[in-house]
Design a protein around this motif. Structure first.
Motif: not given
Ligand SMILES: [Cu+2]
Length: 872
Positions: A32-37, A66-72, A104-110, A331-336
């Motif tokens: 969850h810290v990762v999600v928050a970051v 980043g956030a939603a995928t990690t959480a999911i 992987g996500v960090a690699g794609v985004l960078t 949807l996503v932020a509110q569900v989270l």
């Protein structure tokens, strides 16, 4: 339900709750810290949207990928264990998957951010591998597990993982330009749908079957299992159909698929509505947020369906694009937020007392937060003027940041508890962590506020499009459309003050960024900004910064030329500098890749009604060897396409004005009709239908009907209509040669117009390009018969068409034969006054090189020259 599972990592004896195990707790905490970051980074990126065009892409992907995928991934594995009554997967491998995913996500985004396609690809591979492994675990879990009435819900997570894999591959194709401009739109729509509705939508929907009654504190409806299966068949099957349809560019399949998805969502929503009971929910806050989120999902898919059903795919990118923030936040932020409000206390608390305390923190001020968030989404969703959209973003951002602050507080509190459990020394780290958290939130809000007012400053750069009279200022109109920047190449003399007047004429947004220079903000359709590059002294590149657009070909070269002969004519106020064609080297090589315009007359299409769509636009053309010139074109070429038919045929021409900066019209000499309506000028973006019946045979001119016609025709807006006389014999070769003058320089500039008025062209040309058939001759065989249709397009000069070494035995001029093969005389020249047309025929007696020229030698020596290469 969580206590039913045995946790192998929990130590001695079955624990009362497996979340008590500090190992598991700390793992969830870390996740969850990762999600928050990721969320904090997404908010930061969102707040710089105006200044950094890639930031919008980055914000969306930081949040979803980043956030939603990690959480999911964390939660779907967790829920799957619970619902399948399966043993917990190996913790170390779970951690490895999560680490692989985040790397992987960090690699794609960078990779996308820094424009490093290799890194993007590597990140994508890692991401797909991690999600593939996750999918494998979910599938294996189903095999060995006892199963239960909630087992079908795990299928939602499996389908979702598959959707992310498809989405990632599509995303990689888009981001690295592998999709190509032709498939870009369809692939992008497919990518958006499979990720939003599949990867995000399906697990949300599946989880709600279980989470909704749990949050409400009621028993699950009896038919939940059956309905969950049916809803997955509808949504998953529908989505697959839609994605296949979008990828293939076949809209009916997309509409059908999304209709199926919508029905599935409606069935689920109806079940959720029936589950509501008249008793207080366990967490009213969570329940309301989940309900609101489900509501936005319904709104989103219905709007999507309507948009898909109503308009062609190429035109809806922006509409679908504007749905993204709505689904993202609504949807996503509110569900989270809703799910975390309920779940975080359960996961993190070690007892009922602490759970209640944590929940109290997370639910603080939930009702106003709910209202503010959803009000923000409404403002974002509606097509309101800019400032209100900004207010919506601020409201939604404030509500999100408020929850983030509360969640961080809970996480910090829990972390402190863990630290105390682990290390009885219990060093209180609260002040430091708190300081960091508050700092992050304040930074986000500050940047948001700063940017909301910054929008107005952008307007000033749009002022002053004129060259201000300075001798070396040049303004070039640049259009962004169809994944292309036009012109793709701008040549200027060193030291020129260059301004680019950038207009987006595309259905989707673009921008233009100049290397080491200014960039436009994101431009919606029809929006224009002027980029002032200052003095240009060296070559530069410019491109659209949207991920994948540069790779797909949205680039432009700004080339500095020292050769003033071809360039100085572009300068304002120096009419005499390059007015004579002495500066053109017609024997030089054309650029590599240059192709001549075919002189072959295309056979008339069958039928008696010919429908043609002609787009008026600006196009940069190599009009003489090495000399590029912006032309005003019908159908992208100067001369425009040749229309061919027979007497009695009806031509239905749709003229579309794609030129963002001026009006155009059209005038077909081949028809007779009242000019008033069909020849009227239409404004940028407008279209008109021009219908005429070709009652008479001949070689006819068509041209732009908008004043000043000297400029519109002189810059390329003309073409030919060939109407075969009855009984016209077939010949071995049939050519069309449209003769014209060429005036170099910035179209419409004083220098260029002066040359037009004084009739001092830079060159003369057949089919728009000086000397093109001298360098690429027409090829015929000895003894073959050829027919040359000739039209003098002017705008000012006629032509004396002669073919060296031959005698014409057939001459047809302005509607009648002057000479036929059975007659004794011969003809040497087809003379045509401006706008006249006709044809000549001849046979080539033997192999050799037969030049064809305008026998006005000033014209012939300055480009009105070509060659027929005759072989045995
Ligand atoms: Cu025009």
């Amino acid at each position: 339900m969580y206590s039913k599972n045995h946790d192998p990592g929990a130590g001695d004896g079955p624990p009362p709750s497996r979340f008590k195990a500090s190992g598991l707790r700390s793992r969830h905490l870390a996740a969850h810290v990762v999600v928050a970051v990721w969320v904090v980074l997404a908010l930061l990126a969102a707040s710089t949207q105006q200044t950094l065009p890639v930031a919008r892409w980055l914000a969306i992907h930081l949040f979803l990928l980043g956030a939603a995928t990690t959480a999911i991934v964390v939660w779907s594995e967790h829920f799957a264990v619970a619902m399948l009554h399966a043993p917990l997967p190996d913790r170390r491998w779970s951690n490895a998957r999560l680490a692989g995913l985040n790397t992987g996500v960090a690699g794609v985004l960078t990779g996308v951010w820094a424009d490093l396609p290799v890194l993007t690809g590597a990140g994508c591979v890692l991401l797909v591998t991690a999600v593939g492994a996750h999918l494998g675990v979910l599938v294996r879990m189903g095999r060995g597990a006892l199963g239960g009435r909630l087992a079908p819900i795990a299928d939602y997570y499996r389908a979702a993982a598959a959707a992310l894999i498809i989405g990632a591959v599509l995303g990689w194709l888009l981001a690295t330009g592998k999709a190509g401009p032709g498939h870009y739109t369809g692939l992008k729509l497919a990518h958006v749908h499979v990720t939003l509705l599949g990867w995000i939508g399906l697990p949300v929907l599946g989880t709600l079957f279980m989470l909704w009654p749990t949050v409400l504190g009621v028993r699950m409806a009896e038919n939940t299992t059956r309905l969950a299966r049916r809803v997955l068949a509808l949504t998953g099957g529908g989505l697959l159909t839609a994605v296949a349809g979008l990828t293939a560019g076949w809209r009916p399949a997309a509409v059908l698929g999304i209709a199926g998805y919508t029905v599935g969502v409606a069935v689920a929503a109806q079940l959720f509505a029936r589950t509501v009971r008249r008793r207080p929910a366990i967490s009213a806050a969570a329940a309301w947020m989940l309900a609101a989120a489900a509501g936005w999902l319904v709104v989103g898919v219905v709007v999507d369906l309507v948009v898909l059903a109503a308009r062609p795919l190429g035109e809806i990118q922006d509409d679908i694009g504007s749905l993204v923030p709505v689904l993202l936040v609504g949807l996503v932020a509110q569900v989270l937020i809703g799910a975390l409000t309920y779940l975080l206390p359960i996961v993190l608390a070690s007892g009922p007392k602490e759970r209640a305390a944590l929940r109290a923190v997370l639910e603080r001020g939930w009702a106003p937060r709910l209202v503010v968030l959803n009000l923000g989404i409404v403002l974002l969703a509606l097509p309101l003027p800019g400032p209100l959209g900004t207010v919506g973003m601020l409201l939604a951002g404030a509500a999100g940041a408020a929850f983030l602050a509360l969640a961080l507080r809970v996480l910090v509190r829990s972390a402190r508890g863990l630290l105390q459990d682990a290390d009885k020394a219990g060093v209180a780290r609260r002040p430091a962590v708190w300081g960091t958290a508050v700092g992050a939130v304040v930074t986000v809000l500050a940047v948001l506020v700063a940017n909301s007012g910054g929008d107005t400053s952008g307007g000033t750069s749009a002022a002053g499009t004129a060259g201000a009279g300075a001798g070396t200022t040049r303004t070039v109109a640049v259009t962004l459309a169809d994944m292309r920047i036009r012109p793709a190449r701008v040549e200027v003399a060193a030291g020129t003050d260059l301004r680019l007047k950038v207009t987006n004429t595309d259905a989707q947004r673009h921008d233009l960024k100049v290397e080491d220079g200014p960039s436009t903000p994101m431009l919606a359709k029809g929006h224009t900004r002027v980029l002032d590059l200052g003095q240009v002294t060296e070559d530069r590149e410019a491109w659209c910064t949207l991920p994948g657009h540069k790779a797909a070909g949205m680039t432009m070269d700004i080339v500095v030329k020292d050769d003033t002969a071809t360039v100085s004519s572009g300068h304002e106020g120096h009419p005499s500098a390059a007015a004579d064609s002495g500066g053109l080297d017609l024997s030089a090589d054309f650029s590599s890749g240059w192709q001549p315009r075919t002189a072959d007359l295309t056979p008339a299409p069958g039928g008696t009604v010919h429908k043609v769509e002609l787009h008026a636009a600006h196009t940069t053309v190599e009009v003489a060897p090495g000399v590029k010139q912006q032309m005003w074109t019908f159908g992208g070429t100067a001369p425009g396409p040749t229309l061919h038919g027979k007497v009695g045929d009806v031509f239905e021409v749709t003229l579309v004005n794609d030129d963002p900066s001026m009006g155009h019209g059209i005038d077909f000499h081949a028809g007779s009709l009242a000019p008033d309506r069909p020849m009227r000028t239409i404004q940028p973006g407008e279209r008109l239908v021009y219908r005429f019946r070709a009652e008479k045979a001949g070689a006819w001119l068509y041209h732009c009907s908008t004043a000043p016609m000297l400029q519109h025709m002189g810059n390329g807006m003309y073409g030919a209509v060939i109407i075969d006389p009855p009984g016209l014999k077939k010949v071995d070769h049939e050519y069309v040669l449209v003769s014209s003058e060429l005036y170099l320089g910035t179209p419409g500039s004083t220098a260029q117009v002066t040359k037009m008025r004084q009739n001092t062209p830079d060159a003369w040309a057949f089919n728009g390009i000086a000397n093109q058939y001298t360098q690429r001759p027409l090829n015929v065989k000895a003894g073959e018969r050829a027919r040359f249709w000739v039209i003098a397009a002017g705008p000012s000069d006629g032509i004396a068409f002669h073919l060296v070494g031959t005698v014409f035995d057939t001459v047809y001029k302005e509607g009648a034969y002057l000479l036929k093969p059975d007659q004794a005389g011969g003809s040497q020249v087809l003379d045509l006054a401006t706008a006249q047309g006709g044809f000549v025929e001849t046979t080539f007696p033997g192999a050799g090189h037969y030049a064809f020229v305008d026998h006005d030698m000033r014209h012939a020596e300055a480009g009105a020259h070509g060659m027929v290469e005759v072989s045995e």
